[in-house]
Motif scaffolding. Structure first.
Motif, mmCIF file in Angstrom:
data_model
loop_
_atom_site.group_PDB
_atom_site.id
_atom_site.type_symbol
_atom_site.label_atom_id
_atom_site.label_comp_id
_atom_site.label_asym_id
_atom_site.label_seq_id
_atom_site.Cartn_x
_atom_site.Cartn_y
_atom_site.Cartn_z
ATOM 1 N N SER A 204 21.968 6.740 -8.242
ATOM 2 C CA SER A 204 21.451 5.074 -8.401
ATOM 3 C C SER A 204 20.567 4.941 -7.236
ATOM 4 N N ARG A 205 19.254 4.781 -7.269
ATOM 5 C CA ARG A 205 18.256 4.910 -6.170
ATOM 6 C C ARG A 205 17.879 3.595 -6.099
ATOM 7 N N THR A 206 17.159 3.362 -4.901
ATOM 8 C CA THR A 206 16.360 2.051 -4.356
ATOM 9 C C THR A 206 15.190 2.498 -3.980
ATOM 10 N N ILE A 207 14.010 1.869 -4.760
ATOM 11 C CA ILE A 207 12.738 2.314 -4.333
ATOM 12 C C ILE A 207 12.053 0.984 -3.634
ATOM 13 N N THR A 208 11.510 1.353 -2.462
ATOM 14 C CA THR A 208 10.902 -0.162 -1.896
ATOM 15 C C THR A 208 9.465 0.237 -1.984
ATOM 16 N N LEU A 209 8.728 -0.908 -2.496
ATOM 17 C CA LEU A 209 7.271 -1.074 -2.758
ATOM 18 C C LEU A 209 6.847 -1.882 -1.620
ATOM 19 N N ASN A 210 6.043 -1.154 -0.790
ATOM 20 C CA ASN A 210 5.249 -2.110 0.348
ATOM 21 C C ASN A 210 3.756 -2.190 -0.247
ATOM 22 N N GLY A 211 3.086 -2.835 0.578
ATOM 23 C CA GLY A 211 1.586 -3.338 0.216
ATOM 24 C C GLY A 211 1.458 -4.687 -0.713
ATOM 25 N N THR A 212 0.509 -4.912 -0.939
ATOM 26 C CA THR A 212 0.105 -6.265 -1.693
ATOM 27 C C THR A 212 -0.296 -5.857 -3.114
ATOM 28 N N ALA A 213 0.469 -6.276 -4.212
ATOM 29 C CA ALA A 213 -0.162 -6.067 -5.423
ATOM 30 C C ALA A 213 -0.401 -4.498 -5.653
ATOM 31 N N ARG A 214 0.377 -3.745 -5.082
ATOM 32 C CA ARG A 214 0.319 -2.316 -5.251
ATOM 33 C C ARG A 214 1.151 -1.776 -6.428
ATOM 34 N N THR A 215 0.778 -0.714 -6.997
ATOM 35 C CA THR A 215 1.426 0.113 -8.013
ATOM 36 C C THR A 215 1.850 1.519 -7.666
ATOM 37 N N LEU A 216 2.904 1.925 -8.027
ATOM 38 C CA LEU A 216 3.177 3.309 -7.897
ATOM 39 C C LEU A 216 3.781 3.956 -9.360
ATOM 40 N N THR A 217 2.939 4.741 -9.611
ATOM 41 C CA THR A 217 3.487 5.118 -11.146
ATOM 42 C C THR A 217 4.004 6.625 -11.149
ATOM 43 N N LEU A 218 5.125 6.585 -11.836
ATOM 44 C CA LEU A 218 5.676 7.908 -12.235
ATOM 45 C C LEU A 218 5.641 8.022 -13.646
ATOM 46 N N GLY A 219 4.687 8.556 -14.260
ATOM 47 C CA GLY A 219 4.260 8.663 -15.560
ATOM 48 C C GLY A 219 5.135 9.265 -16.602
ATOM 49 N N GLY A 220 6.122 10.170 -16.027
ATOM 50 C CA GLY A 220 6.763 10.920 -17.002
ATOM 51 C C GLY A 220 7.965 10.075 -17.339
ATOM 52 N N THR B 139 21.907 2.452 -11.978
ATOM 53 C CA THR B 139 21.219 1.407 -11.652
ATOM 54 C C THR B 139 20.133 1.671 -10.526
ATOM 55 N N THR B 140 18.985 1.183 -10.806
ATOM 56 C CA THR B 140 17.645 1.668 -10.346
ATOM 57 C C THR B 140 17.088 0.228 -9.875
ATOM 58 N N THR B 141 17.035 0.160 -8.423
ATOM 59 C CA THR B 141 16.863 -0.891 -7.753
ATOM 60 C C THR B 141 15.256 -0.895 -7.055
ATOM 61 N N VAL B 142 14.388 -1.967 -7.664
ATOM 62 C CA VAL B 142 13.183 -1.672 -7.216
ATOM 63 C C VAL B 142 12.655 -3.018 -6.415
ATOM 64 N N ASN B 143 12.651 -2.964 -5.118
ATOM 65 C CA ASN B 143 12.141 -4.092 -4.317
ATOM 66 C C ASN B 143 10.717 -3.950 -3.687
ATOM 67 N N GLY B 144 10.334 -5.344 -3.368
ATOM 68 C CA GLY B 144 8.926 -5.503 -3.255
ATOM 69 C C GLY B 144 8.233 -6.340 -3.971
ATOM 70 N N ALA B 145 8.425 -7.645 -3.651
ATOM 71 C CA ALA B 145 7.877 -8.803 -4.704
ATOM 72 C C ALA B 145 6.526 -8.594 -4.839
ATOM 73 N N GLY B 146 5.692 -8.771 -6.148
ATOM 74 C CA GLY B 146 4.545 -8.540 -6.233
ATOM 75 C C GLY B 146 4.026 -7.197 -6.539
ATOM 76 N N ASN B 147 4.726 -6.319 -6.317
ATOM 77 C CA ASN B 147 4.504 -4.839 -6.379
ATOM 78 C C ASN B 147 5.313 -4.306 -7.665
ATOM 79 N N THR B 148 4.848 -3.089 -8.196
ATOM 80 C CA THR B 148 5.083 -2.802 -9.418
ATOM 81 C C THR B 148 5.423 -1.096 -9.517
ATOM 82 N N LEU B 149 6.539 -0.971 -10.100
ATOM 83 C CA LEU B 149 6.774 0.798 -10.283
ATOM 84 C C LEU B 149 6.672 0.717 -11.757
ATOM 85 N N VAL B 150 5.679 1.867 -12.099
ATOM 86 C CA VAL B 150 5.582 2.099 -13.548
ATOM 87 C C VAL B 150 6.256 3.284 -14.055
ATOM 88 N N LEU B 151 6.889 3.556 -14.735
ATOM 89 C CA LEU B 151 7.672 4.637 -15.605
ATOM 90 C C LEU B 151 7.093 4.803 -16.791
#
Length: 207
Positions: free
Chosen positions: A54-70, A81-93
């Motif tokens: 169960s990982r926590t991924i913290t997304l910094n920046g402003t309106a930024r996107t990290l994509t893990l496309g697989g 449980t997958t926790t993604v923090n960083g309001a306004g930023n997006t993790l794409v799976l």
């Protein structure tokens, strides 16, 4: 290179002047929680994602996107449980296999960041009734034609769940206990029961 990218801790970033997509489509192992620096958007390609915790991924920046496309596979012998923090930023799976065995899992996505799963969310392994619960304060968007047969649940007063895929083969039903549920496809709810205990339902498409 063509080998596996293993991320166990620390920070990954793209510090160029524009977005970057990894051409190698390397397989990815998430061995721990980590941070995305968010200088520019970063796409790590379409390699399969092994995640045995169960990982926590913290997304910094402003309106930024990290994509893990697989497709990310739950390798935990239990609930993930997958926790993604960083309001306004997006993790794409690119997709999510909720189990890797015959045991159905009810996995959780939470945190202040947004999460978009563009491909199929599946039961995983030989499981037959895996489910997914969102408890975050951002937006979880399920864009794919999902096939998992357990319950889809939104349980966050300030969270949003957007279902925009054709889920006509999904039988587990959808439960809204609080928050906002966007029903953005004629078959978004699958064939199970829709239970509304509180919250808001909407259609946010252009049609």
């Amino acid at each position: 290179g063509t080998g596996t990218l293993t991320i166990s801790a620390g920070t990954i970033d793209n510090t160029t002047s524009g977005s970057i997509t990894n051409a190698g489509n390397n397989a990815i192992t998430l061995g721990g929680s980590f941070t995305f620096g968010g200088t520019q958007d970063l796409n790590l390609g379409t390699g399969a994602i092994t995640n045995a915790g169960s990982r926590t991924i913290t997304l910094n920046g402003t309106a930024r996107t990290l994509t893990l496309g697989g497709t990310m596979t739950n390798g935990v012998a239990g609930v993930q449980t997958t926790t993604v923090n960083g309001a306004g930023n997006t993790l794409v799976l690119g997709g999510y296999a909720l189990s890797n065995s015959a045991t159905s899992r009810i996995d959780f996505i939470t945190g202040s960041g947004n999460v978009t799963i563009t491909g199929v969310v599946a039961n995983g392994g030989t499981a037959t009734a895996s489910g997914l619960t969102y408890t975050g304060t951002g937006t979880l968007t399920l864009s794919g034609n999902n096939t998992y047969d357990g319950l889809t649940k939104l349980n966050s007063a300030t969270g949003t769940l957007t279902l925009s895929g054709n889920n006509s083969t999904a039988t587990g039903g959808v439960t809204l206990t609080t928050g906002i549920l966007n029903i953005n496809n004629a078959n978004a709810l699958g064939t199970g029961t829709l239970t509304i205990s509180a919250g808001t339902i909407d259609n946010t498409t252009s049609g």
